[in-house]
Design a protein around this motif. Structure first.
Motif, short mmCIF file in Angstrom:
data_model
loop_
_atom_site.label_atom_id
_atom_site.label_comp_id
_atom_site.label_asym_id
_atom_site.label_seq_id
_atom_site.Cartn_x
_atom_site.Cartn_y
_atom_site.Cartn_z
N ASN A 204 11.69 -19.25 -17.96
CA ASN A 204 10.92 -20.22 -17.19
C ASN A 204 9.77 -19.46 -16.56
OD1 ASN A 204 10.01 -21.71 -14.80
ND2 ASN A 204 11.65 -23.12 -15.32
N THR A 205 8.53 -19.81 -16.88
CA THR A 205 7.37 -19.04 -16.49
C THR A 205 7.12 -19.02 -14.99
OG1 THR A 205 5.93 -20.95 -16.86
CG2 THR A 205 6.18 -19.39 -18.68
N GLU A 206 7.57 -20.03 -14.26
CA GLU A 206 7.23 -20.12 -12.84
C GLU A 206 8.41 -19.82 -11.92
OE1 GLU A 206 4.83 -20.59 -9.54
OE2 GLU A 206 4.22 -20.54 -11.64
N TYR A 207 9.63 -20.22 -12.29
CA TYR A 207 10.73 -20.19 -11.33
C TYR A 207 11.84 -19.19 -11.61
CZ TYR A 207 8.58 -24.46 -9.69
OH TYR A 207 7.69 -25.37 -9.20
N GLN A 208 12.14 -18.86 -12.85
CA GLN A 208 13.34 -18.06 -13.11
C GLN A 208 13.13 -16.83 -13.98
OE1 GLN A 208 15.75 -21.39 -14.68
NE2 GLN A 208 17.27 -20.73 -13.20
N ASP A 209 12.02 -16.61 -14.55
CA ASP A 209 11.87 -15.59 -15.58
C ASP A 209 12.90 -15.87 -16.67
OD1 ASP A 209 9.74 -14.32 -14.28
OD2 ASP A 209 11.14 -13.15 -13.06
N SER A 210 13.69 -14.89 -17.07
CA SER A 210 14.73 -15.12 -18.07
C SER A 210 15.98 -15.67 -17.39
CB SER A 210 15.07 -13.82 -18.78
OG SER A 210 13.95 -13.36 -19.50
N PHE A 211 16.71 -16.55 -18.11
CA PHE A 211 17.94 -17.10 -17.54
C PHE A 211 19.00 -17.29 -18.61
CE2 PHE A 211 15.26 -20.75 -18.55
CZ PHE A 211 16.13 -21.59 -19.22
N PHE A 212 20.23 -17.39 -18.15
CA PHE A 212 21.40 -17.61 -18.99
C PHE A 212 22.25 -18.66 -18.28
CE2 PHE A 212 25.86 -16.71 -19.84
CZ PHE A 212 25.88 -16.72 -21.22
N LYS A 213 22.66 -19.72 -19.00
CA LYS A 213 23.47 -20.77 -18.38
C LYS A 213 24.66 -21.11 -19.26
CE LYS A 213 20.18 -23.90 -17.89
NZ LYS A 213 19.47 -25.11 -17.46
N PHE A 214 25.75 -21.44 -18.61
CA PHE A 214 26.94 -21.96 -19.27
C PHE A 214 27.04 -23.43 -18.89
CE2 PHE A 214 31.51 -22.96 -18.94
CZ PHE A 214 31.83 -22.85 -20.29
N THR A 215 27.26 -24.30 -19.85
CA THR A 215 27.33 -25.74 -19.56
C THR A 215 28.61 -26.35 -20.10
OG1 THR A 215 26.19 -26.39 -21.58
CG2 THR A 215 24.81 -25.94 -19.68
N ILE A 216 29.10 -27.32 -19.36
CA ILE A 216 30.17 -28.21 -19.84
C ILE A 216 29.72 -29.62 -19.49
CG2 ILE A 216 32.59 -28.91 -19.69
CD1 ILE A 216 33.29 -26.13 -18.78
N GLY A 217 28.95 -30.20 -20.36
CA GLY A 217 28.45 -31.54 -20.12
C GLY A 217 27.29 -31.60 -19.13
N PHE A 218 27.21 -30.60 -18.26
CA PHE A 218 26.13 -30.49 -17.27
C PHE A 218 26.03 -29.03 -16.89
CE2 PHE A 218 30.09 -31.57 -15.18
CZ PHE A 218 30.21 -30.60 -14.22
N ASP A 219 24.93 -28.65 -16.23
CA ASP A 219 24.76 -27.24 -15.84
C ASP A 219 25.76 -26.83 -14.77
OD1 ASP A 219 22.67 -27.23 -17.55
OD2 ASP A 219 21.11 -27.29 -16.00
#
Length: 87
Positions: A71-86
């Motif tokens: 994300n260029t403005e808020y997070q730089d690089s990110f990693f997320k785990f989801t189960i139907g939603f973040d």
């Protein structure tokens, strides 16, 4: 005045299907514009990356997955785990 505009797209590409569910790969791109009310500051952002999801056939929840992106403005690089939603 506050204004917010966003565009988001992803594409679920099936990789493997079995009796239990379907595994997909999903590239994504988000773009947005936020005009803040307090100081009339304008923020543009772009977010892009790839996700991998497994959609179960016998349980009614959206995909279980992992997402990697930038994300260029808020997070730089990110990693997320989801189960139907973040999470």
């Amino acid at each position: 005045k506050i204004a917010y505009y966003a565009l988001s797209t992803d594409y679920q590409i099936p990789v493997l299907s079995s009796e239990k569910g379907t595994w997909t790969i999903a590239p994504f791109f988000d773009s947005g514009l936020l005009v803040q009310q307090i100081d009339n500051k304008t923020v543009n952002y772009h977010s892009y990356g790839i996700g991998s999801y497994f959609f179960l056939k016998k349980i009614a929840i959206p995909g279980i997955g992992l997402v990697i992106g930038t994300n260029t403005e808020y997070q730089d690089s990110f990693f997320k785990f989801t189960i139907g939603f973040d999470i």
